[in-house]
Scaffold this motif. Structure first.
Motif, PDB file in Angstrom:
ATOM      1  N   VAL A  88       0.849  -1.202   0.000  1.00  0.00           N
ATOM      2  CA  VAL A  88       0.000   0.000   0.000  1.00  0.00           C
ATOM      3  C   VAL A  88       0.884   1.251   0.000  1.00  0.00           C
ATOM      4  O   VAL A  88       0.670   2.186  -0.782  1.00  0.00           O
ATOM      5  N   LEU A  89       1.908   1.268   0.867  1.00  0.00           N
ATOM      6  CA  LEU A  89       2.793   2.425   0.948  1.00  0.00           C
ATOM      7  C   LEU A  89       3.578   2.616  -0.344  1.00  0.00           C
ATOM      8  O   LEU A  89       3.753   3.740  -0.821  1.00  0.00           O
ATOM      9  N   ARG A  90       4.055   1.504  -0.911  1.00  0.00           N
ATOM     10  CA  ARG A  90       4.842   1.597  -2.145  1.00  0.00           C
ATOM     11  C   ARG A  90       3.992   2.089  -3.321  1.00  0.00           C
ATOM     12  O   ARG A  90       4.450   2.881  -4.145  1.00  0.00           O
ATOM     13  N   ILE A  91       2.750   1.614  -3.397  1.00  0.00           N
ATOM     14  CA  ILE A  91       1.897   2.020  -4.519  1.00  0.00           C
ATOM     15  C   ILE A  91       1.489   3.482  -4.386  1.00  0.00           C
ATOM     16  O   ILE A  91       1.486   4.232  -5.366  1.00  0.00           O
ATOM     17  N   LYS A  92       1.135   3.917  -3.166  1.00  0.00           N
ATOM     18  CA  LYS A  92       0.831   5.347  -2.981  1.00  0.00           C
ATOM     19  C   LYS A  92       2.030   6.188  -3.410  1.00  0.00           C
ATOM     20  O   LYS A  92       1.883   7.186  -4.126  1.00  0.00           O
ATOM     21  N   SER A  93       3.224   5.781  -3.015  1.00  0.00           N
ATOM     22  CA  SER A  93       4.429   6.535  -3.318  1.00  0.00           C
ATOM     23  C   SER A  93       4.688   6.617  -4.820  1.00  0.00           C
ATOM     24  O   SER A  93       4.976   7.697  -5.357  1.00  0.00           O
ATOM     25  N   VAL A  94       4.573   5.487  -5.521  1.00  0.00           N
ATOM     26  CA  VAL A  94       4.888   5.502  -6.955  1.00  0.00           C
ATOM     27  C   VAL A  94       3.830   6.281  -7.745  1.00  0.00           C
ATOM     28  O   VAL A  94       4.153   6.951  -8.730  1.00  0.00           O
ATOM     29  N   ILE A  95       2.569   6.234  -7.307  1.00  0.00           N
ATOM     30  CA  ILE A  95       1.535   7.046  -7.973  1.00  0.00           C
ATOM     31  C   ILE A  95       1.827   8.530  -7.771  1.00  0.00           C
ATOM     32  O   ILE A  95       1.872   9.314  -8.728  1.00  0.00           O
ATOM     33  N   ASN A  96       2.043   8.932  -6.518  1.00  0.00           N
ATOM     34  CA  ASN A  96       2.236  10.354  -6.227  1.00  0.00           C
ATOM     35  C   ASN A  96       3.535  10.890  -6.824  1.00  0.00           C
ATOM     36  O   ASN A  96       3.573  12.014  -7.344  1.00  0.00           O
ATOM     37  N   ASP A  97       4.603  10.093  -6.771  1.00  0.00           N
ATOM     38  CA  ASP A  97       5.870  10.535  -7.362  1.00  0.00           C
ATOM     39  C   ASP A  97       5.770  10.582  -8.884  1.00  0.00           C
ATOM     40  O   ASP A  97       6.335  11.465  -9.536  1.00  0.00           O
ATOM     41  N   GLY A  98       5.045   9.630  -9.466  1.00  0.00           N
ATOM     42  CA  GLY A  98       4.884   9.599 -10.913  1.00  0.00           C
ATOM     43  C   GLY A  98       4.102  10.773 -11.454  1.00  0.00           C
ATOM     44  O   GLY A  98       4.329  11.215 -12.582  1.00  0.00           O
ATOM     45  N   LEU A  99       3.183  11.309 -10.644  1.00  0.00           N
ATOM     46  CA  LEU A  99       2.389  12.465 -11.073  1.00  0.00           C
ATOM     47  C   LEU A  99       3.242  13.708 -11.295  1.00  0.00           C
ATOM     48  O   LEU A  99       2.831  14.631 -11.994  1.00  0.00           O
ATOM     49  N   LYS A 100       4.421  13.726 -10.713  1.00  0.00           N
ATOM     50  CA  LYS A 100       5.318  14.879 -10.866  1.00  0.00           C
ATOM     51  C   LYS A 100       6.136  14.797 -12.162  1.00  0.00           C
ATOM     52  O   LYS A 100       6.878  15.718 -12.489  1.00  0.00           O
ATOM     53  N   LEU A 101       6.006  13.677 -12.881  1.00  0.00           N
ATOM     54  CA  LEU A 101       6.817  13.426 -14.075  1.00  0.00           C
ATOM     55  C   LEU A 101       5.933  13.312 -15.311  1.00  0.00           C
ATOM     56  O   LEU A 101       4.720  13.130 -15.210  1.00  0.00           O
ATOM     57  N   ASP A 102       6.543  13.393 -16.495  1.00  0.00           N
ATOM     58  CA  ASP A 102       5.800  13.056 -17.703  1.00  0.00           C
ATOM     59  C   ASP A 102       5.630  11.535 -17.755  1.00  0.00           C
ATOM     60  O   ASP A 102       6.301  10.795 -17.031  1.00  0.00           O
ATOM     61  N   LEU A 103       4.717  11.047 -18.608  1.00  0.00           N
ATOM     62  CA  LEU A 103       4.365   9.635 -18.606  1.00  0.00           C
ATOM     63  C   LEU A 103       5.562   8.731 -18.864  1.00  0.00           C
ATOM     64  O   LEU A 103       5.723   7.687 -18.207  1.00  0.00           O
ATOM     65  N   GLY A 104       6.424   9.104 -19.800  1.00  0.00           N
ATOM     66  CA  GLY A 104       7.582   8.260 -20.112  1.00  0.00           C
ATOM     67  C   GLY A 104       8.476   8.052 -18.911  1.00  0.00           C
ATOM     68  O   GLY A 104       8.861   6.917 -18.589  1.00  0.00           O
ATOM     69  N   HIS A 105       8.810   9.122 -18.208  1.00  0.00           N
ATOM     70  CA  HIS A 105       9.666   9.012 -17.028  1.00  0.00           C
ATOM     71  C   HIS A 105       8.941   8.330 -15.868  1.00  0.00           C
ATOM     72  O   HIS A 105       9.563   7.630 -15.066  1.00  0.00           O
ATOM     73  N   ALA A 106       7.625   8.525 -15.789  1.00  0.00           N
ATOM     74  CA  ALA A 106       6.850   7.876 -14.728  1.00  0.00           C
ATOM     75  C   ALA A 106       6.828   6.354 -14.922  1.00  0.00           C
ATOM     76  O   ALA A 106       6.939   5.588 -13.949  1.00  0.00           O
TER      77      ALA A 106
END
Length: 265
Positions: free
Chosen positions: A208-226
């Motif tokens: 749960v913690l890892r998925i929240k983190s990767v979603i929120n961190d990915g939102l700061k990037l463009d799709l390719g980098h996410a």
């Protein structure tokens, strides 16, 4: 047994089962925020991160408002204070919290209250809830993310309208725009928030913690980098797993598979 701690006008209630409820408790002033309340709110969220008994945080307000913004009678102490100090910034501490935050929004969420709602991971709103950005009306420059986050959720044109007109965004419209997850009848927001929290708690908490983190961190990037970020974290996670951990994963999946599926959210 429930544990209740009251620090000034910010209440923290730790319930059995891994849920904590943080409540802004200044109903006579529609839960407007003083500088001291902001400091206490930031501390409350920071404390939740290190509290192993807490798995999900529900954030709400008492009375007929979630938060009506900053107490403008104390504006100078708020805006001329150390606004760059992350330790006393509630939005920074909410963003740093690794655990899911569910906002239960009743009544008004105005300006700073709107920004606190935007810092939640999931939102439940009562049907009468209204979100308003009054920065332009009162000559206040946004600093808790409203000018950047809202457009990324509801689209730039609608965000401009909300912020430039200071007109309210109703719960029903916010739900249709994907900002609010669930719109419920008056008095039902906390109940629905708890249902969501309980569904989250049934899952494997490390993931749960890892998925929240990767979603929120990915939102700061463009799709390719996410997508690259997701691949990198997945590789690091599986590369670090031992045979015993894979065995526990299989046992967990087998145990979940033997249970009846839960009702839909």
């Amino acid at each position: 047994m429930d544990q209740t701690v009251s620090e000034n006008l910010i209440q923290v209630k730790k319930e059995s089962g891994g849920i904590a409820v943080i409540t802004i408790n200044r109903p006579k002033s529609l839960n407007s925020l003083t500088r001291a309340m902001m400091v206490d709110l930031a501390k409350a969220f920071k404390d939740m991160d290190s509290d192993e008994s807490v798995q999900v945080v529900i954030f709400t307000g008492s009375g007929r408002s979630f938060c009506s913004g900053v107490d403008l009678t104390a504006a100078e102490s708020v805006f001329k204070g150390d606004v760059k100090d992350p330790e006393t910034d509630p939005v920074v501490q909410m963003e740093r919290l690794r655990k899911p935050i569910i906002g239960a929004i009743n009544g008004f969420a105005i300006t700073a209250g709107f920004e606190l709602a935007l810092a939640c991971d999931i939102l439940v709103a009562s049907r009468g809830a209204k979100f308003m950005d009054t920065h332009a009306r009162f000559g206040i420059f946004p600093s808790w993310g409203l000018s950047q986050k809202l457009s990324r959720i509801i689209g730039a044109n609608k965000a401009r309208e909300v912020s430039l007109t200071s007109m309210p965004l109703t719960a029903d419209v916010a739900g249709k725009l994907g900002f609010v997850n669930h719109v419920v009848e008056e008095g039902e927001a906390l109940k629905k928030a708890r249902e969501i929290a309980e569904a989250i708690i049934k899952n494997e908490q490390g993931m749960v913690l890892r998925i929240k983190s990767v979603i929120n961190d990915g939102l700061k990037l463009d799709l390719g980098h996410a997508l690259t970020l997701e691949k990198e974290r997945a590789h690091a996670y599986y590369s670090g797993m031992t045979k015993e951990q894979f065995k526990k994963m299989q046992e967990f999946i087998a145990g979940r598979g033997s249970k009846k599926p839960s009702s839909k959210l």
